[in-house]
Design a protein around this motif. Structure first.
Motif, PDB file in Angstrom:
ATOM      1  N   GLY A  40       0.797  -1.228   0.000  1.00 40.26           N
ATOM      2  CA  GLY A  40       0.000   0.000   0.000  1.00 40.26           C
ATOM      3  C   GLY A  40       0.825   1.270   0.000  1.00 40.26           C
ATOM      4  N   GLY A  41       2.132   1.147  -0.162  1.00 43.24           N
ATOM      5  CA  GLY A  41       2.990   2.322  -0.259  1.00 43.24           C
ATOM      6  C   GLY A  41       3.755   2.668   1.003  1.00 43.24           C
ATOM      7  N   ILE A  42       3.482   1.970   2.099  1.00 40.36           N
ATOM      8  CA  ILE A  42       4.214   2.207   3.337  1.00 40.36           C
ATOM      9  C   ILE A  42       5.657   1.740   3.148  1.00 40.36           C
ATOM     10  CG2 ILE A  42       4.440   1.484   5.750  1.00 40.36           C
ATOM     11  CD1 ILE A  42       2.133   3.400   5.302  1.00 40.36           C
ATOM     12  N   ARG A  43       6.609   2.533   3.647  1.00 37.78           N
ATOM     13  CA  ARG A  43       8.015   2.134   3.579  1.00 37.78           C
ATOM     14  C   ARG A  43       8.680   2.136   4.950  1.00 37.78           C
ATOM     15  NH1 ARG A  43       6.368   0.098  -0.024  1.00 37.78           N
ATOM     16  NH2 ARG A  43       7.006   0.141  -2.217  1.00 37.78           N
ATOM     17  N   HIS A  44       8.126   2.832   5.911  1.00 48.44           N
ATOM     18  CA  HIS A  44       8.617   2.811   7.283  1.00 48.44           C
ATOM     19  C   HIS A  44       7.494   2.258   8.154  1.00 48.44           C
ATOM     20  CE1 HIS A  44      12.216   5.336   6.474  1.00 48.44           C
ATOM     21  NE2 HIS A  44      11.441   5.832   5.526  1.00 48.44           N
ATOM     22  N   LEU A  45       7.742   1.133   8.812  1.00 52.29           N
ATOM     23  CA  LEU A  45       6.727   0.547   9.671  1.00 52.29           C
ATOM     24  C   LEU A  45       7.415  -0.120  10.851  1.00 52.29           C
ATOM     25  CD1 LEU A  45       5.282  -2.690   7.959  1.00 52.29           C
ATOM     26  CD2 LEU A  45       7.514  -1.729   7.502  1.00 52.29           C
ATOM     27  N   TYR A  46       6.674  -0.285  11.947  1.00 52.46           N
ATOM     28  CA  TYR A  46       7.330  -0.749  13.161  1.00 52.46           C
ATOM     29  C   TYR A  46       6.493  -1.779  13.902  1.00 52.46           C
ATOM     30  CZ  TYR A  46       4.277   2.414  15.854  1.00 52.46           C
ATOM     31  OH  TYR A  46       3.200   3.040  16.424  1.00 52.46           O
ATOM     32  N   VAL A  47       7.171  -2.497  14.765  1.00 49.28           N
ATOM     33  CA  VAL A  47       6.531  -3.409  15.718  1.00 49.28           C
ATOM     34  C   VAL A  47       6.978  -3.026  17.121  1.00 49.28           C
ATOM     35  CG1 VAL A  47       6.365  -5.351  14.113  1.00 49.28           C
ATOM     36  CG2 VAL A  47       8.425  -5.090  15.508  1.00 49.28           C
ATOM     37  N   PHE A  48       6.228  -3.477  18.113  1.00 52.23           N
ATOM     38  CA  PHE A  48       6.594  -3.373  19.523  1.00 52.23           C
ATOM     39  C   PHE A  48       6.523  -1.963  20.101  1.00 52.23           C
ATOM     40  CE2 PHE A  48       9.297  -7.349  18.755  1.00 52.23           C
ATOM     41  CZ  PHE A  48       8.257  -8.176  19.065  1.00 52.23           C
ATOM     42  N   GLY A  49       5.572  -1.151  19.627  1.00 56.05           N
ATOM     43  CA  GLY A  49       5.168  -0.012  20.427  1.00 56.05           C
ATOM     44  C   GLY A  49       4.187  -0.531  21.475  1.00 56.05           C
ATOM     45  N   MET A  82      11.256  -0.945  11.555  1.00 52.44           N
ATOM     46  CA  MET A  82      11.647  -0.319  12.818  1.00 52.44           C
ATOM     47  C   MET A  82      11.164  -1.200  13.961  1.00 52.44           C
ATOM     48  SD  MET A  82      10.451   3.423  14.309  1.00 52.44           S
ATOM     49  CE  MET A  82      11.250   4.329  12.992  1.00 52.44           C
ATOM     50  N   VAL A  83      11.941  -1.239  15.038  1.00 54.56           N
ATOM     51  CA  VAL A  83      11.615  -2.071  16.184  1.00 54.56           C
ATOM     52  C   VAL A  83      11.525  -1.205  17.436  1.00 54.56           C
ATOM     53  CG1 VAL A  83      12.497  -3.874  17.723  1.00 54.56           C
ATOM     54  CG2 VAL A  83      12.571  -4.204  15.244  1.00 54.56           C
ATOM     55  N   GLY A  84      10.464  -1.406  18.211  1.00 55.05           N
ATOM     56  CA  GLY A  84      10.292  -0.691  19.464  1.00 55.05           C
ATOM     57  C   GLY A  84      11.032  -1.373  20.596  1.00 55.05           C
ATOM     58  N   LEU A  85      11.578  -0.561  21.484  1.00 55.44           N
ATOM     59  CA  LEU A  85      12.334  -1.053  22.633  1.00 55.44           C
ATOM     60  C   LEU A  85      11.657  -0.548  23.900  1.00 55.44           C
ATOM     61  CD1 LEU A  85      15.866  -0.090  21.274  1.00 55.44           C
ATOM     62  CD2 LEU A  85      14.848  -2.390  21.249  1.00 55.44           C
ATOM     63  N   ILE A  86      11.015  -1.469  24.623  1.00 53.57           N
ATOM     64  CA  ILE A  86      10.341  -1.138  25.871  1.00 53.57           C
ATOM     65  C   ILE A  86      10.926  -2.034  26.956  1.00 53.57           C
ATOM     66  CG2 ILE A  86       8.147  -1.014  27.112  1.00 53.57           C
ATOM     67  CD1 ILE A  86       6.735  -0.711  24.438  1.00 53.57           C
ATOM     68  N   GLY A  87      11.543  -1.446  27.943  1.00 57.63           N
ATOM     69  CA  GLY A  87      12.151  -2.240  28.994  1.00 57.63           C
ATOM     70  C   GLY A  87      12.236  -1.469  30.290  1.00 57.63           C
ATOM     71  N   GLN A  88      12.448  -2.196  31.366  1.00 64.18           N
ATOM     72  CA  GLN A  88      12.576  -1.568  32.681  1.00 64.18           C
ATOM     73  C   GLN A  88      14.031  -1.264  33.026  1.00 64.18           C
ATOM     74  OE1 GLN A  88      10.336  -0.226  34.196  1.00 64.18           O
ATOM     75  NE2 GLN A  88       8.478  -1.423  34.467  1.00 64.18           N
ATOM     76  N   SER A  89      14.953  -1.643  32.154  1.00 64.80           N
ATOM     77  CA  SER A  89      16.358  -1.376  32.435  1.00 64.80           C
ATOM     78  C   SER A  89      17.072  -1.000  31.151  1.00 64.80           C
ATOM     79  CB  SER A  89      17.039  -2.596  33.054  1.00 64.80           C
ATOM     80  OG  SER A  89      17.228  -3.612  32.083  1.00 64.80           O
ATOM     81  N   MET A  90      18.146  -0.229  31.293  1.00 68.89           N
ATOM     82  CA  MET A  90      18.956   0.136  30.145  1.00 68.89           C
ATOM     83  C   MET A  90      19.623  -1.101  29.554  1.00 68.89           C
ATOM     84  SD  MET A  90      21.562   3.325  29.813  1.00 68.89           S
ATOM     85  CE  MET A  90      22.726   2.744  31.053  1.00 68.89           C
ATOM     86  N   ARG A 106      17.983  -1.312  11.650  1.00 68.02           N
ATOM     87  CA  ARG A 106      18.778  -0.109  11.879  1.00 68.02           C
ATOM     88  C   ARG A 106      17.957   1.045  12.455  1.00 68.02           C
ATOM     89  NH1 ARG A 106      21.826  -3.381  11.787  1.00 68.02           N
ATOM     90  NH2 ARG A 106      23.814  -3.621  10.690  1.00 68.02           N
ATOM     91  N   ASP A 107      16.641   0.919  12.440  1.00 71.86           N
ATOM     92  CA  ASP A 107      15.767   1.969  12.971  1.00 71.86           C
ATOM     93  C   ASP A 107      15.051   1.462  14.219  1.00 71.86           C
ATOM     94  OD1 ASP A 107      16.487   3.659  10.942  1.00 71.86           O
ATOM     95  OD2 ASP A 107      14.671   3.349   9.757  1.00 71.86           O
ATOM     96  N   PHE A 108      15.067   2.287  15.261  1.00 74.23           N
ATOM     97  CA  PHE A 108      14.459   1.905  16.536  1.00 74.23           C
ATOM     98  C   PHE A 108      13.627   3.058  17.089  1.00 74.23           C
ATOM     99  CE2 PHE A 108      18.310  -0.663  16.251  1.00 74.23           C
ATOM    100  CZ  PHE A 108      17.857  -1.915  16.618  1.00 74.23           C
ATOM    101  N   GLN A 109      12.669   2.708  17.933  1.00 75.83           N
ATOM    102  CA  GLN A 109      12.032   3.675  18.817  1.00 75.83           C
ATOM    103  C   GLN A 109      12.168   3.131  20.229  1.00 75.83           C
ATOM    104  OE1 GLN A 109       7.423   3.051  19.028  1.00 75.83           O
ATOM    105  NE2 GLN A 109       8.004   3.024  16.860  1.00 75.83           N
ATOM    106  N   PHE A 110      12.260   4.025  21.188  1.00 78.00           N
ATOM    107  CA  PHE A 110      12.468   3.564  22.556  1.00 78.00           C
ATOM    108  C   PHE A 110      11.615   4.373  23.512  1.00 78.00           C
ATOM    109  CE2 PHE A 110      15.416   7.058  22.035  1.00 78.00           C
ATOM    110  CZ  PHE A 110      15.418   7.714  23.255  1.00 78.00           C
ATOM    111  N   THR A 111      11.283   3.733  24.630  1.00 78.00           N
ATOM    112  CA  THR A 111      10.613   4.409  25.734  1.00 78.00           C
ATOM    113  C   THR A 111      11.583   4.502  26.900  1.00 78.00           C
ATOM    114  OG1 THR A 111       9.756   2.357  26.672  1.00 78.00           O
ATOM    115  CG2 THR A 111       8.366   3.486  25.062  1.00 78.00           C
ATOM    116  N   LEU A 112      11.234   5.311  27.869  1.00 77.21           N
ATOM    117  CA  LEU A 112      12.020   5.401  29.097  1.00 77.21           C
ATOM    118  C   LEU A 112      11.555   4.339  30.084  1.00 77.21           C
ATOM    119  CD1 LEU A 112      11.944   9.279  29.592  1.00 77.21           C
ATOM    120  CD2 LEU A 112      13.757   7.918  28.521  1.00 77.21           C
TER     121      LEU A 112
END
Length: 297
Positions: A40-49, A82-90, A106-112
């Protein structure tokens, strides 16, 4: 601003994870869903938000999903998973990022970390410990209150000056003052806004579209996104009420059970992929089939 921003201006959607009744990944369906978004034309997509249950998976599930994501995206030359990074520790966050990079991400998103709300100095330490260790990766920060705090534009600008691989943010806010500050005080970052805040953001700067409510209809989402790029505020204003109505219907018909983001996101994505199960990993409650059918109608 487009010349300054470090990440492309585009639509950024998640792909919800389909779990079987036994709590296993339905790998065939998952890869089919990824391929459909790319077609459908998407080129940037992610999992694990939060919608992708990144908070709930084991390391084995994390690695399995990442492997199938990379494999499905490899079929499209210009795809950027892109992959999401959700954790309780660094340490946990860094270890998952390193394994995902070994798999080709090579692309990530992260939470605190959310066990204790981080101070500004602790935010600096966390970001430094992750981004300095992985300079060849790109990172978006997922700015949400589940972490106990939000990061404002001044701190983003400071972090961006220190870390060239901090390239963007995700913000679900409709707060116009916050949106204005993000786009004017930290324009080097690409700020992705949901359908609620996107129209206002387009009057101030050049946000990306963080797809949520519009995942019911990708062609409609692309028209909405392009209207923002074109600064066609009349079209944005005409299309915006539909998304507000979807949001109202989603909360009204989901029932009393769900309280976690993934439950609502799976209802939205199931509109365009009827094979997607509504179930979540335990212990979280999802919407009933009856609630989904009412919402879809």
């Amino acid at each position: 601003m487009s010349d300054e921003a470090r990440f492309p201006r585009t639509i950024l959607p998640t792909v919800c994870i389909p779990w079987t009744a036994e709590g296993r990944l339905d790998a065939e369906l998952f890869r089919s869903m990824v391929r459909a978004r790319l077609a459908g034309g998407i080129r940037h997509l992610y999992v694990f938000g939060t919608a992708g249950e990144g908070y709930a998976v084991t390391d084995a599930q994390f690695d399995e999903v990442v492997g199938h994501l990379v494999a499905a995206c490899a079929e499209t030359a210009d795809a950027h998973p892109m992959v999401g990074l959700i954790g309780q520790s660094m340490g946990t966050t860094l270890a998952r990022a390193e394994r995902a990079m070994a798999a080709g991400i090579r692309d990530f998103q992260f939470t605190l970390p959310a066990w204790g709300v981080l101070t500004d100095d602790e935010v600096r330490t966390f970001v430094r410990g992750l981004l300095w260790r992985l300079p060849e990766a790109r990172f978006l920060h997922y700015n949400l209150l589940r972490a106990g705090r939000l990061i404002g534009a001044p701190l983003y600008a400071e972090l961006a000056a220190e870390h060239p691989n901090l390239v963007g943010t995700k913000n679900g806010t409709g707060d116009t003052l916050r949106i204005h500050a993000l786009l004017t005080e930290a324009p080097m970052l690409r700020h992705f806004l949901t359908e609620v805040g996107y129209p206002f953001g387009c009057s101030v700067g050049e946000p990306g579209l963080l797809q949520s409510l519009s995942s019911t209809n990708d062609p409609h989402a692309w028209r909405f996104f392009q209207a923002g790029v074109d600064r066609d505020h009349a079209t944005l204003a005409a299309m915006h009420p539909a998304y507000l109505a979807i949001e109202e219907a989603l909360t009204r018909f989901a029932g009393e059970g769900p309280h976690i983001d993934g439950a609502y996101e799976k209802m939205l994505q199931r509109v365009s992929e009827e094979r997607l199960p509504l179930r979540l990993l335990p212990p979280y409650t999802t919407a009933s089939e009856a609630a989904y059918r009412t919402f879809r109608r």
